[in-house]
Structures are given as C-alpha cells and as structure tokens.
Scaffold this motif. Structure first.
Motif: not given
Length: 303
Positions: A75-101
């Motif tokens: 659960v701790t891994t999920f809490v710390l890393l899952l948002p990061v996956l969306f954030g990094i993906s949104g920054l890399y491909i410049n997708k607003l919906w990923l950053i919003a998630i």
C-alpha cells in the motif's frame, strides 16, 4: 526532495517483495534479534521432554508471519509511486489529463494521510484498536500452544518470552483461545501431566517453570505476579518500546505530505503554463493563416 520520496517508494516496493517471498535472510535477522529467546523456547521443550528447538526454527516461515507487513509495504508503494507514474507520463508527453489525474490522486492521498496523522495524534486508543483486533484474532484462533510448530504459535511464544508478557492485553485473552491446555512436564525425572492450563507455560517467568513446589502452577493458577506475566500484556510493552520513535515517524509523515503538496502546486503551475503556451500557439497559427489569406485573397483584406 521529490527524488528522495520516489526512492522511498522504490525501497518499499523492494522490501514488499523481499518480505513476501524471502524465507532465508529475514528469518536470520529475526532469529538474530530474538537470540536470547531461543534459550527460553529450548527450556520449555526440555521440561516437556521433547526435542530441542532446532526443528522448530528450521520450519519457521516468516512469509506467513509477515504477510500483513508485506501488505502495508505494498500500500505504501502504491501511495508513493502511482501518482508519480501519471505525473511523469503527463510531463513527458504533455498530456493535461494525465497531469490532472496526478493532481487529483495526490491531493486525495495528502488529505487521507493528514487525517491519519491527526487521528493518530489525537485518538491513540482508536489506532490501538485497529492494531489490536487482528492480533487478538491471531492469538485466539491460530495460536496452538507452547509446543506447536506452526509459525504463528512460534512467533507468539518468542514475543511472550522476549518481552516477558502474556497475551495481547493480559493472560485473560487465553480464556477463549484454542491453544492446547494440556502439558506434559518432566521435573526431576518425573512426568507430570498438567491439564486445564489458564495460560501457556511461555507466560511464566523462567524460574517458576521448573519450580519443585507445584510445577506448572504459574500457568494453571496464574495469580502470583512474581511467578507469572499474566497481568502484563504484550501489546502495551511493544507499543511503549515503539512510542519512543513516534516523533520521528510523525515528522517523516508530515514531510512526505509537504513534499506532495509542493508537487501538486508545481503541477498546477505547469498546467497553467502549458495552457498559456497552447493558447499562444493557436493565436500564432491564426495570425499565420490570416497572412496567407491576405496574400492569396487581397480583395478580401481590402474590403
């Protein structure tokens, strides 16, 4: 700071896999920490006339005992890393919906962790109840006695011997326990069958286990404090030993929340800048289109 947070998340992931599947190195660490306890277990087996504790130790399965810990780490891994996956993906491909998630999930987690921190600080009894319930269930339904070889029983015996305690809150917890209440005791080359034990022999102090005056009375009639740990629960002793680190744990949790709040703020700023950049691009494309229209259709412009 953000990189340190991600490193903690990766470390929790590795620790989760290690705790869940390793059956060698963690057992060595636990047995090293509980080395003095082994003599107590060996003593209990010796007075019962059974073989020494080596076979019990060999069959000790840490994955069964620590499965709840592996779930916490997951659960701790999920809490710390899952948002990061969306954030990094949104920054890399410049997708607003990923950053919003990323912003939404991180915000929800910050609120949840803040609530947990406040609850832990103000309602200690509530937190204790959350932890006590599964421990009580384990003791009353899965503990089998002093000579049992399953990992849950061995763990309880080691804990009660290590911390000189009995049960979760006290020896009364064994009233509804399913542990074996008969114990064959060998004292001075004589065999004595004890029945209807109120607590395991592990709840007795070392000296009273083999006393020549009514052997086993510490488990059958646990009324004298100098002979038994019946009145001392294991939970409070372990809780008190961990409470000395409560300040550091709360500060760490607050620090993680602060870093995630900063991440949310920076993500919101980045989203706003990205919107402005896209708006500027659209306006630039519109100007370019108008210039092309003036070149090919001058009459339209003159009008």
């Amino acid at each position: 700071m953000s990189g340190s947070l991600h490193l903690i998340g990766v470390s929790c992931c590795v620790a989760c896999l290690f705790v869940r599947f390793d059956k060698v190195y963690i057992k060595r660490l636990i047995l090293l920490y509980l080395a003095p306890v082994r003599s107590g277990l060996a003593e209990i087996q010796a007075i019962s006339g059974t073989e020494n504790d080596m076979n019990v130790i060999r069959s000790y399965d840490t994955t069964e005992v620590l499965q709840d810990l592996s779930l916490v780490l997951l659960v701790t891994t999920f809490v710390l890393l899952l948002p990061v996956l969306f954030g990094i993906s949104g920054l890399y491909i410049n997708k607003l919906w990923l950053i919003a998630i990323f912003i939404v999930i991180t915000g929800i987690l910050v609120v949840a962790k803040t609530t947990l921190i406040i609850t832990s600080s103000l309602s200690t009894d509530l937190v204790k109840g959350w932890i006590k319930d599964p421990l009580m269930t384990s003791l009353q339904t899965r503990y089998r006695g002093d000579l049992a070889r399953d990992s849950i029983s061995v763990t309880w015996n080691m804990v009660m011997t290590k911390f000189s305690c009995c049960g979760v809150d006290s020896g009364r917890d064994f009233k509804f326990s399913r542990f074996r209440r008969d114990f064959t005791l060998r004292v001075f080359n004589q065999t004595l069958l004890l029945s209807n034990l109120q607590t395991p022999i592990a709840c007795c102090n070392s000296a009273s286990r083999t006393t020549s005056f009514e052997p086993g009375a510490c488990a059958k009639y646990p009324i004298q404090r100098e002979h038994t740990h019946y009145f001392e629960g294991c939970f409070e002793k372990i809780w008190n030993s961990l409470s000395q680190y409560s300040g550091e744990m709360i500060l760490s949790a607050v620090g993680i929340c602060a870093v995630q709040v900063l991440q949310v703020i920076l993500a919101c700023v980045y989203v706003e800048l990205l919107k402005r950049d896209r708006k500027d691009q659209i306006q630039q494309q519109s100007r370019t289109y108008r210039k092309g229209s003036d070149f090919f259709f001058p009459s339209v412009t003159e009008e």
